[in-house]
Design an enzyme around this catalytic site. Structure first.
Site, PDB file in Angstrom:
ATOM      1  N   THR A  30       0.871  -1.264   0.090  1.00  0.00           N
ATOM      2  CA  THR A  30      -0.035  -0.005  -0.016  1.00  0.00           C
ATOM      3  C   THR A  30       0.888   1.271  -0.003  1.00  0.00           C
ATOM      4  OG1 THR A  30      -0.187   0.090   2.525  1.00  0.00           O
ATOM      5  CG2 THR A  30      -1.755  -1.206   1.282  1.00  0.00           C
ATOM      6  N   CYS A  38      -2.274   0.228  15.332  1.00  0.00           N
ATOM      7  CA  CYS A  38      -3.167   0.850  14.215  1.00  0.00           C
ATOM      8  C   CYS A  38      -4.510  -0.222  13.988  1.00  0.00           C
ATOM      9  CB  CYS A  38      -2.702   0.634  12.858  1.00  0.00           C
ATOM     10  SG  CYS A  38      -3.797   0.919  11.388  1.00  0.00           S
ATOM     11  N   ARG A  41      -6.963  -4.050   9.845  1.00  0.00           N
ATOM     12  CA  ARG A  41      -6.771  -5.383   9.710  1.00  0.00           C
ATOM     13  C   ARG A  41      -5.164  -5.389   9.639  1.00  0.00           C
ATOM     14  NH1 ARG A  41      -9.175  -9.736   5.463  1.00  0.00           N
ATOM     15  NH2 ARG A  41      -7.770 -11.512   5.916  1.00  0.00           N
ATOM     16  N   ARG A  63       3.982   6.886   3.052  1.00  0.00           N
ATOM     17  CA  ARG A  63       3.387   7.973   3.590  1.00  0.00           C
ATOM     18  C   ARG A  63       2.281   7.581   4.711  1.00  0.00           C
ATOM     19  NH1 ARG A  63       0.431   5.837  -0.995  1.00  0.00           N
ATOM     20  NH2 ARG A  63      -1.636   5.384  -0.793  1.00  0.00           N
ATOM     21  N   CYS A  65      -0.253   6.700   7.755  1.00  0.00           N
ATOM     22  CA  CYS A  65      -1.705   6.153   7.695  1.00  0.00           C
ATOM     23  C   CYS A  65      -2.702   7.316   8.347  1.00  0.00           C
ATOM     24  CB  CYS A  65      -1.724   5.046   8.556  1.00  0.00           C
ATOM     25  SG  CYS A  65      -3.384   4.449   8.721  1.00  0.00           S
ATOM     26  N   CYS A  68      -4.433   5.483  11.886  1.00  0.00           N
ATOM     27  CA  CYS A  68      -3.920   5.546  13.196  1.00  0.00           C
ATOM     28  C   CYS A  68      -3.022   6.657  13.461  1.00  0.00           C
ATOM     29  CB  CYS A  68      -2.804   4.286  13.165  1.00  0.00           C
ATOM     30  SG  CYS A  68      -1.421   4.336  11.988  1.00  0.00           S
ATOM     31  N   TRP A 427      26.060  19.187  43.964  1.00  0.00           N
ATOM     32  CA  TRP A 427      24.737  19.101  44.192  1.00  0.00           C
ATOM     33  C   TRP A 427      23.668  19.862  43.136  1.00  0.00           C
ATOM     34  CZ3 TRP A 427      20.499  21.489  45.382  1.00  0.00           C
ATOM     35  CH2 TRP A 427      19.223  21.040  45.812  1.00  0.00           C
ATOM     36  N   TYR A 431      21.392  18.632  40.179  1.00  0.00           N
ATOM     37  CA  TYR A 431      19.992  18.825  40.272  1.00  0.00           C
ATOM     38  C   TYR A 431      19.206  19.631  39.220  1.00  0.00           C
ATOM     39  CZ  TYR A 431      15.500  18.958  42.555  1.00  0.00           C
ATOM     40  OH  TYR A 431      14.285  18.724  43.048  1.00  0.00           O
ATOM     41  N   ASP A 447      22.532  14.565  48.149  1.00  0.00           N
ATOM     42  CA  ASP A 447      21.136  14.981  48.617  1.00  0.00           C
ATOM     43  C   ASP A 447      20.803  14.259  49.835  1.00  0.00           C
ATOM     44  OD1 ASP A 447      18.505  16.284  47.653  1.00  0.00           O
ATOM     45  OD2 ASP A 447      18.035  13.910  48.318  1.00  0.00           O
TER      46      ASP A 447
END
Length: 506
Positions: A30, A38, A41, A63, A65, A68, A427, A431, A447
């Site tokens: 396709t 998706c 089928r 390309r 779908c 979906c 520290w 962080y 920490d």
């Protein structure tokens, strides 16, 4: 990137949401590629090829779908595991609305353009330009199908400054023009969640941000609620709100979870600029929507000290920051004081130096000040010591003159650069890297909470014992040694340790 065909086949046949965004299935008969979830089928195995990213599938001539909607898939966590240079390049590409040349991108990364092209081909299978075009065209598709924005505005929102170029790229990828997409019926597109929906005016938009389950929204909200910055952000029930200004647009965000659809719903109210793509990227990092929770669990779950917390709270996410500079200042303010005290002082910074505006509902909103707006700030009288005020001033100056670079650091270079500034230690550097820059391997080993959770009883690795009980603490060197086996996910390990101290939030 290498994919296991057997795993991909099982995942697509089962429509397993845990693999959504991890790979795409291209159907040779396709010419279309789909998400593994998706609803169509499933094609025969001999007719499919698997690609790790949508950009690869597009580059191979397939390309997207229309059922979906690959444009609505969660981001690929595999991209966080490729070459560090490629990872930094992707971050730069996604942090700016407009495209930049490969030469300019390579210059910012400190490599040659030829080497950068080779890295992209080796790790992603496509060029930087192909990645940029595919991502922006997919994002434009969501706006075309699910909003009423004019096509010219969609082109600009997606990063194209030329309508002609936008039309050319879009047609190349979708085999149809943007106007064709606008006129096509939209039957069945809501079977799989994602994208952006119903813009009734330029002032209001709704974005859907997909994620892979499990996702613990309540836990993230608890984290943000305890640190909500007065006048800028707040948590109301199960909704996160904050004001923003980005790329000439300012407004208010409202974010809530749609657990049934595996997505966050974001209502954007704002004016000016073209920032929807940038908003999408920032929010994905803020809520860590593209985290590879499977890989994180596999590594951290092997440590009995963390296995308890993972079992109690699966799908760990690292709370990020809306803006790295904003978060860096808050981290500096938070040195050696409580979360509540640091949040209060940060609120005073906003009240004194931040700008205000009136939102679409007529309510006054505040914005966290930028580095330029704080260039002349003295930070006196806010409840910080003179030494801390000096550190804040120096950090602002370093941000403005380029000594501090939020856009393109790696962990080691970031920590080296920042700790050279007065008043900033290891520290603080880790962080900021952990939450402000979303670096997954950052680890603030000194920490107090981490040392408490990794106390003597925790060091014995007894999985049924509470971490850090009896008030005993580990040493920073012990914490670093223990966390060595958690790489490259030490930041998530730190978060799990913090959560273990407050099991009611898990």
């Amino acid at each position: 990137m290498q994919l296991d065909p057997a795993i991909c086949s099982s995942a697509r046949l089962a429509r397993d949401h845990r693999f959504d965004g991890r790979f795409f299935t291209a159907v040779k008969t396709t010419g279309i590629f789909c998400r593994p979830i998706c609803p169509a089928r499933p094609p025969l195995e001999r007719n499919v090829t698997y690609y790790a990213t949508a950009a690869e599938a597009v580059d191979a001539g397939f390309r997207p779908c229309l059922r979906c909607r690959p444009d609505a898939a969660p981001g690929s966590p595999a991209w966080g595991l490729v070459s560090a240079t490629v990872q930094r390049a992707l971050q730069l590409m996604r942090s700016e609305r407009e495209a930049q040349s490969i030469e300019r991108l390579a210059e910012r990364l400190g490599v040659s353009s030829r080497y950068l092209r080779r890295l992209f081909t080796e790790h992603l299978g496509v060029s930087p330009l192909a990645v940029w075009q595919a991502e922006r065209a997919l994002f434009a598709f969501t706006l075309l199908r699910d909003t009423n924005l004019p096509i010219a505005a969609i082109a600009y929102e997606s990063g194209f400054n030329s309508l002609r170029r936008f039309n050319g790229v879009f047609r190349q990828i979708y085999r149809r023009t943007p106007s064709d997409v606008r006129r096509e019926p939209r039957h069945g597109e809501r079977e799989v969640p994602g994208g952006a929906t119903a813009v009734e005016s330029r002032r209001t938009a709704r974005l859907y941000l997909s994620y892979r389950p499990p996702f613990h929204w309540a836990q993230l909200l608890a984290f943000f609620r305890a640190r909500a910055l007065a006048g800028v952000e707040r948590v109301e029930g199960d909704v996160y709100l904050r004001s923003f200004a980005i790329d000439g647009m300012r407004g208010v965000l409202r974010v809530r979870d749609d657990a049934a659809g595996n997505r966050l719903v974001v209502d954007v109210s704002g004016e000016g600029g073209a920032a929807l793509y940038l908003l999408n990227q920032r929010l994905r990092r803020l809520f860590d929507l593209d985290a590879d929770t499977g890989a994180i669990t596999a590594v951290l779950g092997s440590d009995p000290l963390l296995a308890q917390q993972i079992a109690r709270s699966p799908g760990v996410r690292l709370p990020g920051a809306w803006d790295p500079f904003e978060y860096a200042l808050r981290a500096i303010l938070g040195q050696q004081i409580s979360v509540a005290a640091a949040t209060t002082i940060a609120g005073r910074v906003v009240a004194r130096y931040g700008q205000t505006f009136v939102d679409a509902d007529g309510a006054e909103q505040r914005l966290f000040p930028t580095a330029a707006q704080l260039a002349a700030a003295d930070f006196e009288g806010l409840g910080v010591t003179r030494a801390r005020a000096r550190t804040l001033r120096e950090f602002v100056a370093a941000t403005l003159d380029g000594r501090v670079n939020f856009a393109e650091p790696d962990l080691d270079s970031w920590c080296t650069a920042v700790t050279q500034l007065p008043g900033i230690g290891d520290w603080t550097a880790h962080y900021i890297a952990m939450r402000g820059l979303s670096m997954p391997d950052a680890f603030p080993a000194s920490d107090l909470g981490i040392l408490q959770a990794l106390g003597e009883h925790g060091q014995k690795a007894k999985p049924k014992q509470a971490l850090g009980e009896h008030g005993q603490k580990a040493k920073p060197k012990q914490a670093l040694a223990r966390a060595e086996s958690w790489r490259p996910w030490r930041a998530y390990g730190a978060l799990l340790l913090w959560q273990s101290l407050k099991p009611e939030n898990g």
